[in-house]
Design an enzyme around this catalytic site. Sequence first.
Site, PDB file in Angstrom:
ATOM      1  CB  ALA A  15      -2.099  -2.037  -0.767  1.00 23.16           C
TER       2      ALA A  15
ATOM      3  CD  GLU B  27      -6.989  -5.897   4.275  1.00 24.43           C
ATOM      4  OE1 GLU B  27      -6.179  -5.138   3.347  1.00 24.43           O
ATOM      5  OE2 GLU B  27      -6.267  -6.875   4.625  1.00 24.43           O
TER       6      GLU B  27
ATOM      7  N   GLY C 251      -6.865  -2.696   1.038  1.00 24.29           N
ATOM      8  CA  GLY C 251      -6.111  -2.244   2.392  1.00 24.29           C
ATOM      9  C   GLY C 251      -6.965  -1.004   2.947  1.00 24.29           C
TER      10      GLY C 251
ATOM     11  CD  GLU D 189      -7.502  -7.507  -0.611  1.00 21.63           C
ATOM     12  OE1 GLU D 189      -8.486  -7.909  -0.931  1.00 21.63           O
ATOM     13  OE2 GLU D 189      -6.950  -6.617   0.197  1.00 21.63           O
TER      14      GLU D 189
HETATM   15  N1  CO8 Z   1      -3.313   1.649  -6.124  1.00 15.14           N
HETATM   16  C1  CO8 Z   1      -2.730   2.506  -6.910  1.00 15.14           C
HETATM   17  N2  CO8 Z   1      -3.452   3.383  -7.708  1.00 15.14           N
HETATM   18  C2  CO8 Z   1      -4.774   3.344  -7.783  1.00 15.14           C
HETATM   19  C3  CO8 Z   1      -5.455   2.530  -6.870  1.00 15.14           C
HETATM   20  C4  CO8 Z   1      -4.598   1.689  -6.273  1.00 15.14           C
HETATM   21  N3  CO8 Z   1      -5.099   0.644  -5.145  1.00 15.14           N
HETATM   22  N4  CO8 Z   1      -6.635   2.689  -7.228  1.00 15.14           N
HETATM   23  C5  CO8 Z   1      -6.881   3.404  -7.954  1.00 15.14           C
HETATM   24  N5  CO8 Z   1      -5.806   4.061  -8.342  1.00 15.14           N
HETATM   25  C6  CO8 Z   1      -5.596   5.111  -9.115  1.00 15.14           C
HETATM   26  C7  CO8 Z   1      -5.961   4.779 -10.803  1.00 15.14           C
HETATM   27  O1  CO8 Z   1      -4.661   3.799 -11.354  1.00 15.14           O
HETATM   28  C8  CO8 Z   1      -5.895   6.040 -11.322  1.00 15.14           C
HETATM   29  O2  CO8 Z   1      -4.636   6.619 -11.866  1.00 15.14           O
HETATM   30  P1  CO8 Z   1      -4.357   7.525 -12.969  1.00 15.14           P
HETATM   31  O3  CO8 Z   1      -5.445   8.396 -13.236  1.00 15.14           O
HETATM   32  O4  CO8 Z   1      -3.053   7.951 -13.046  1.00 15.14           O
HETATM   33  O5  CO8 Z   1      -4.740   6.137 -14.157  1.00 15.14           O
HETATM   34  C9  CO8 Z   1      -6.744   6.577 -10.334  1.00 15.14           C
HETATM   35  O6  CO8 Z   1      -6.434   6.042  -9.213  1.00 15.14           O
HETATM   36  C10 CO8 Z   1      -8.234   6.830 -10.269  1.00 15.14           C
HETATM   37  O7  CO8 Z   1      -8.729   5.590 -10.606  1.00 15.14           O
HETATM   38  P2  CO8 Z   1      -9.671   5.058 -11.645  1.00 15.14           P
HETATM   39  O8  CO8 Z   1      -9.392   5.601 -12.889  1.00 15.14           O
HETATM   40  O9  CO8 Z   1      -9.484   3.446 -11.878  1.00 15.14           O
HETATM   41  O10 CO8 Z   1     -11.063   5.343 -11.275  1.00 15.14           O
HETATM   42  P3  CO8 Z   1     -12.420   4.631 -11.245  1.00 15.14           P
HETATM   43  O11 CO8 Z   1     -13.429   5.607 -10.834  1.00 15.14           O
HETATM   44  O12 CO8 Z   1     -12.639   4.258 -12.851  1.00 15.14           O
HETATM   45  O13 CO8 Z   1     -12.414   3.296 -10.713  1.00 15.14           O
HETATM   46  C11 CO8 Z   1     -11.810   2.144  -8.703  1.00 15.14           C
HETATM   47  C12 CO8 Z   1     -12.298   3.322  -9.112  1.00 15.14           C
HETATM   48  C13 CO8 Z   1     -12.912   0.976  -8.839  1.00 15.14           C
HETATM   49  C14 CO8 Z   1     -11.570   2.121  -7.226  1.00 15.14           C
HETATM   50  C15 CO8 Z   1     -10.625   1.385  -9.285  1.00 15.14           C
HETATM   51  O14 CO8 Z   1      -9.830   2.612  -9.312  1.00 15.14           O
HETATM   52  C16 CO8 Z   1     -10.120   0.155  -8.613  1.00 15.14           C
HETATM   53  O15 CO8 Z   1     -10.549  -0.783  -8.787  1.00 15.14           O
HETATM   54  N6  CO8 Z   1      -8.974   0.438  -7.984  1.00 15.14           N
HETATM   55  C17 CO8 Z   1      -8.390  -0.644  -7.378  1.00 15.14           C
HETATM   56  C18 CO8 Z   1      -8.993  -1.419  -6.175  1.00 15.14           C
HETATM   57  C19 CO8 Z   1      -8.409  -2.526  -5.469  1.00 15.14           C
HETATM   58  O16 CO8 Z   1      -8.295  -3.662  -6.278  1.00 15.14           O
HETATM   59  N7  CO8 Z   1      -7.796  -2.317  -4.338  1.00 15.14           N
HETATM   60  C20 CO8 Z   1      -7.237  -3.583  -3.758  1.00 15.14           C
HETATM   61  C21 CO8 Z   1      -5.668  -3.435  -3.883  1.00 15.14           C
HETATM   62  S1  CO8 Z   1      -4.868  -4.816  -3.270  1.00 15.14           S
HETATM   63  C22 CO8 Z   1      -4.654  -4.613  -1.680  1.00 15.14           C
HETATM   64  O17 CO8 Z   1      -5.458  -3.316  -0.964  1.00 15.14           O
HETATM   65  C23 CO8 Z   1      -3.910  -5.460  -0.627  1.00 15.14           C
HETATM   66  C24 CO8 Z   1      -3.782  -5.064   0.702  1.00 15.14           C
HETATM   67  C25 CO8 Z   1      -2.808  -5.648   1.383  1.00 15.14           C
HETATM   68  C26 CO8 Z   1      -2.233  -4.641   2.286  1.00 15.14           C
HETATM   69  C27 CO8 Z   1      -0.742  -5.171   2.724  1.00 15.14           C
HETATM   70  C28 CO8 Z   1      -0.245  -4.177   3.738  1.00 15.14           C
HETATM   71  C29 CO8 Z   1      -0.728  -2.867   3.823  1.00 15.14           C
END
Ligand code: CO8
Length: 259
Positions: free
Chosen positions: A66, A114, A111, A134
């Site tokens: 998400a 999921e 998400g 999460e």
């Molecule tokens: N949300 C928003 N933006 C994101 C997300 C995200 N989940 N993941 C990555 N991005 C963005 C980054 O901010 C970045 O943007 P920018 O270039 O503008 O800074 C771009 O995508 C590329 O990401 P990275 O530079 O971080 O890329 P890396 O290769 O270094 O890392 C990862 C990749 C490991 C995937 C890293 O981006 C990461 O850890 N992302 C977050 C993953 C995460 O924690 N996901 C869980 C989120 S919480 C959730 O999903 C709750 C679900 C509940 C849902 C409820 C109803 C639907």
Amino acid sequence: MSEPVVLWEDRDAIAVLTVNRPAALNALNADVMDALVLAFHTHAHREGLRAVVVTGAGGKAFVAGADIPGMRDFTVAQAEAFARKGQDLAAAIESCPVPVIAAVDGFALGGGCELALCCDMIVAGARAKFGQPEVNLGVIPGFGGTQRLVRRVGLAIAMDLCLTARIVDAKEAYAIGLVSRTVEGSAFDAALEMAATIAKKGPFAVRMVRRALHENADAPLATGLAAERSLFALCFATSDQKEGMAAFVEKREPQYTGR
Ligand code: CO8
């Protein structure tokens, strides 16, 4: 004009649904979730459709979760409404009349994992990574992660993934039963092949198999067996059954109509 956040593409009997926010690794915000629900409601009932493949744009992620900046300032009520949106999307996928296959190349986190779990099958490519991270963010899965994941992989492994936020690769995801298949190369290509295989089967039977499996997954064995018996019998009211068995006896390919 900005790009649509979700793309639906009909390719004969198969449709490809792409989450299209590559700059944010296809993270799910309200717009994406609404567009996904709308896509299923608008297109999934078209005559001749036999399977849907869900994928993420950009090659790096299926869906990386998400949208974190979008959730950052949520109130409790907004968080609840967002989780409900997730449940609406799950319902739209589960009520899709044809199988839905998640093609996971790259990250399927939070998400995103999921979303894949809402689909009938998950195909994992060589670069696939799955996880429920999460707790790293001080929250828990809110789109079925604590519920569908445990049903898929069991309590021991669901606890491990949700409590430690450990990321697993395609090989491990297959070993724990999270995914149906893992492939050396592209999950997208493999999912298209899988969809094409399903498209050749008896469409009525495909629908009944999904019903038998989905509607009775949590039922007592006797209830599930009774449902299976009725759905099996129902197949014999269709021209698909007549055609499928006639084609076998006559040593030719069946020509199914889905009726
Ligand atoms: N949300 C928003 N933006 C994101 C997300 C995200 N989940 N993941 C990555 N991005 C963005 C980054 O901010 C970045 O943007 P920018 O270039 O503008 O800074 C771009 O995508 C590329 O990401 P990275 O530079 O971080 O890329 P890396 O290769 O270094 O890392 C990862 C990749 C490991 C995937 C890293 O981006 C990461 O850890 N992302 C977050 C993953 C995460 O924690 N996901 C869980 C989120 S919480 C959730 O999903 C709750 C679900 C509940 C849902 C409820 C109803 C639907």
